[in-house]
Design a protein around this motif. Sequence first.
Motif, mmCIF file in Angstrom:
data_model
loop_
_atom_site.group_PDB
_atom_site.id
_atom_site.type_symbol
_atom_site.label_atom_id
_atom_site.label_comp_id
_atom_site.label_asym_id
_atom_site.label_seq_id
_atom_site.Cartn_x
_atom_site.Cartn_y
_atom_site.Cartn_z
ATOM 1 N N LYS A 120 39.535 44.257 55.097
ATOM 2 C CA LYS A 120 40.625 44.553 54.028
ATOM 3 C C LYS A 120 40.094 43.879 52.784
ATOM 4 C CE LYS A 120 43.600 42.966 56.916
ATOM 5 N NZ LYS A 120 45.053 42.372 57.463
ATOM 6 N N VAL A 121 40.154 44.601 51.517
ATOM 7 C CA VAL A 121 39.708 44.118 50.379
ATOM 8 C C VAL A 121 40.900 44.530 49.355
ATOM 9 C CG1 VAL A 121 37.948 44.241 48.840
ATOM 10 C CG2 VAL A 121 37.517 44.435 51.101
ATOM 11 N N ILE A 122 41.075 43.502 48.172
ATOM 12 C CA ILE A 122 41.960 43.879 47.197
ATOM 13 C C ILE A 122 41.074 43.437 46.107
ATOM 14 C CG2 ILE A 122 43.023 41.335 47.175
ATOM 15 C CD1 ILE A 122 45.542 43.311 46.031
ATOM 16 N N TYR A 123 41.004 44.371 44.997
ATOM 17 C CA TYR A 123 40.262 43.934 43.655
ATOM 18 C C TYR A 123 41.378 44.206 42.540
ATOM 19 C CZ TYR A 123 37.090 45.264 39.935
ATOM 20 O OH TYR A 123 36.452 44.880 38.640
ATOM 21 N N THR A 124 41.181 42.988 41.656
ATOM 22 C CA THR A 124 41.958 42.916 40.512
ATOM 23 C C THR A 124 41.677 42.123 39.416
ATOM 24 O OG1 THR A 124 44.260 42.282 39.865
ATOM 25 C CG2 THR A 124 43.271 41.078 41.423
ATOM 26 N N SER A 125 41.990 42.410 38.250
ATOM 27 C CA SER A 125 41.688 41.405 37.259
ATOM 28 C C SER A 125 42.527 40.344 37.088
ATOM 29 C CB SER A 125 41.629 42.231 35.768
ATOM 30 O OG SER A 125 43.043 42.268 35.446
ATOM 31 N N THR A 126 41.939 39.257 36.662
ATOM 32 C CA THR A 126 42.805 37.979 36.938
ATOM 33 C C THR A 126 44.173 37.888 36.152
ATOM 34 O OG1 THR A 126 40.634 36.723 37.087
ATOM 35 C CG2 THR A 126 42.629 35.471 36.912
ATOM 36 N N SER A 127 44.185 38.568 35.014
ATOM 37 C CA SER A 127 45.119 38.788 33.999
ATOM 38 C C SER A 127 46.237 39.457 34.664
ATOM 39 C CB SER A 127 44.818 39.142 32.703
ATOM 40 O OG SER A 127 44.129 40.558 32.747
ATOM 41 N N LYS A 128 45.940 40.617 35.315
ATOM 42 C CA LYS A 128 46.805 41.393 36.123
ATOM 43 C C LYS A 128 47.379 40.704 37.206
ATOM 44 C CE LYS A 128 44.842 46.029 34.737
ATOM 45 N NZ LYS A 128 44.373 47.622 35.190
ATOM 46 N N LEU A 129 46.482 40.060 37.858
ATOM 47 C CA LEU A 129 47.102 39.324 39.042
ATOM 48 C C LEU A 129 48.423 38.339 38.642
ATOM 49 C CD1 LEU A 129 46.979 38.681 42.107
ATOM 50 C CD2 LEU A 129 45.373 36.989 41.391
ATOM 51 N N LEU A 155 39.111 38.998 48.574
ATOM 52 C CA LEU A 155 39.710 39.024 47.404
ATOM 53 C C LEU A 155 38.706 39.004 46.314
ATOM 54 C CD1 LEU A 155 42.425 38.732 45.476
ATOM 55 C CD2 LEU A 155 42.119 36.349 45.645
ATOM 56 N N ILE A 156 38.725 40.020 45.281
ATOM 57 C CA ILE A 156 37.814 39.942 44.214
ATOM 58 C C ILE A 156 38.817 39.886 42.709
ATOM 59 C CG2 ILE A 156 36.118 41.358 42.832
ATOM 60 C CD1 ILE A 156 35.634 42.918 45.506
ATOM 61 N N LEU A 157 38.442 38.757 42.359
ATOM 62 C CA LEU A 157 39.314 38.296 40.930
ATOM 63 C C LEU A 157 38.124 38.513 39.727
ATOM 64 C CD1 LEU A 157 40.939 34.786 41.641
ATOM 65 C CD2 LEU A 157 41.970 37.438 41.106
ATOM 66 N N ASP A 158 38.271 39.597 38.956
ATOM 67 C CA ASP A 158 37.406 39.924 38.174
ATOM 68 C C ASP A 158 37.910 39.488 36.564
ATOM 69 O OD1 ASP A 158 35.295 41.309 36.740
ATOM 70 O OD2 ASP A 158 35.957 43.129 37.204
ATOM 71 N N ASP A 159 37.070 39.441 35.760
ATOM 72 C CA ASP A 159 37.580 38.962 34.387
ATOM 73 C C ASP A 159 38.181 37.542 34.188
ATOM 74 O OD1 ASP A 159 36.433 41.352 33.386
ATOM 75 O OD2 ASP A 159 38.186 42.509 33.402
ATOM 76 N N PHE A 160 37.620 36.794 35.283
ATOM 77 C CA PHE A 160 38.178 35.227 35.240
ATOM 78 C C PHE A 160 37.983 34.664 34.092
ATOM 79 C CE2 PHE A 160 38.072 30.831 36.457
ATOM 80 C CZ PHE A 160 39.347 30.553 37.076
ATOM 81 N N GLY A 161 39.000 34.056 33.458
ATOM 82 C CA GLY A 161 38.969 33.078 32.423
ATOM 83 C C GLY A 161 38.764 33.726 31.092
ATOM 84 N N MET A 162 39.342 34.871 31.013
ATOM 85 C CA MET A 162 39.412 35.575 29.675
ATOM 86 C C MET A 162 40.497 34.862 28.747
ATOM 87 S SD MET A 162 37.078 38.104 29.530
ATOM 88 C CE MET A 162 37.592 39.535 28.483
ATOM 89 N N GLN A 163 41.199 34.481 29.326
ATOM 90 C CA GLN A 163 42.375 33.360 28.310
ATOM 91 C C GLN A 163 42.610 32.369 29.121
ATOM 92 O OE1 GLN A 163 45.315 36.448 27.668
ATOM 93 N NE2 GLN A 163 46.204 36.172 30.062
ATOM 94 N N PRO A 164 43.222 31.218 28.375
ATOM 95 C CA PRO A 164 43.387 29.918 28.930
ATOM 96 C C PRO A 164 44.883 30.211 29.744
ATOM 97 C CG PRO A 164 43.069 29.700 26.526
ATOM 98 C CD PRO A 164 42.962 31.228 26.976
#
Length: 236
Positions: A120-129, A155-164
């Motif tokens: 079972k997998v979930i993919y999301t951008s960090t900001s959306k999460l 859990l896949i967290l994409d675009d981590f650290g795009m904003q503080p």
Amino acid sequence: MKQMKLHGMAAAFKTSLEDGGKVSLTADEMISFLVESEWDDRNNRRIARRIRTARFRYKANIEQIDFHIDRNLEKNLMNRLAECSFIQKSENILITGSTGIGKSYIASALGNQACMLGYKVIYTSTSKLFAMLKMARADGSYMKETARIEKMDLLILDDFGMQPMDAHNRSALIEIIEDRHGKRSTIIAAQIPVAQWHDVIGEKTVADAVLDRIVHNAYRIEMVGESLRKRQTLMN
């Protein structure tokens, strides 16, 4: 068969009738053929359902990854990761590199492979999460959402650290990482090198706790090179 929701079996039996007896099967062979067809159909539908639920950014798979471009991407390592034993061992993967280098595609390919193997997998951008969890706090569904994330094998967290991060985001991040530590796997993709994640998280105590739980048992994929999107534009 259809009323009993044996759709794979029904389709296989219909095909056998349309063949007009060209392929002669014994009774045992026909039963085996129908059962295997039903099994394959159900398995394919389960995989498709897991992929839809994951909501990957790209329709990616390991076989389509381009290893000819020098991106510091090891084919042997990717093939080992594609076996998904890292999920069985509750290990993490950290993917870093400049924008457009293919981080999201690699993460999506690994996630797709995990779905194929039954995880079972979930993919999301960090900001959306973080935005979703803030809304969940407001409507009272926060515990339900964090419990759902905790149950995911990957859990896949994409675009981590795009904003503080603010205090609420830091709190959500440490809770998620703590819940998954030693029990589930996480893939994090970021433009920012891991050495700078302390600054992104912002609070030293929380940053230390988060990095201690995700870095030390993680595979590090540090991609280099120019943007593939820019490269494709120039080629066109």
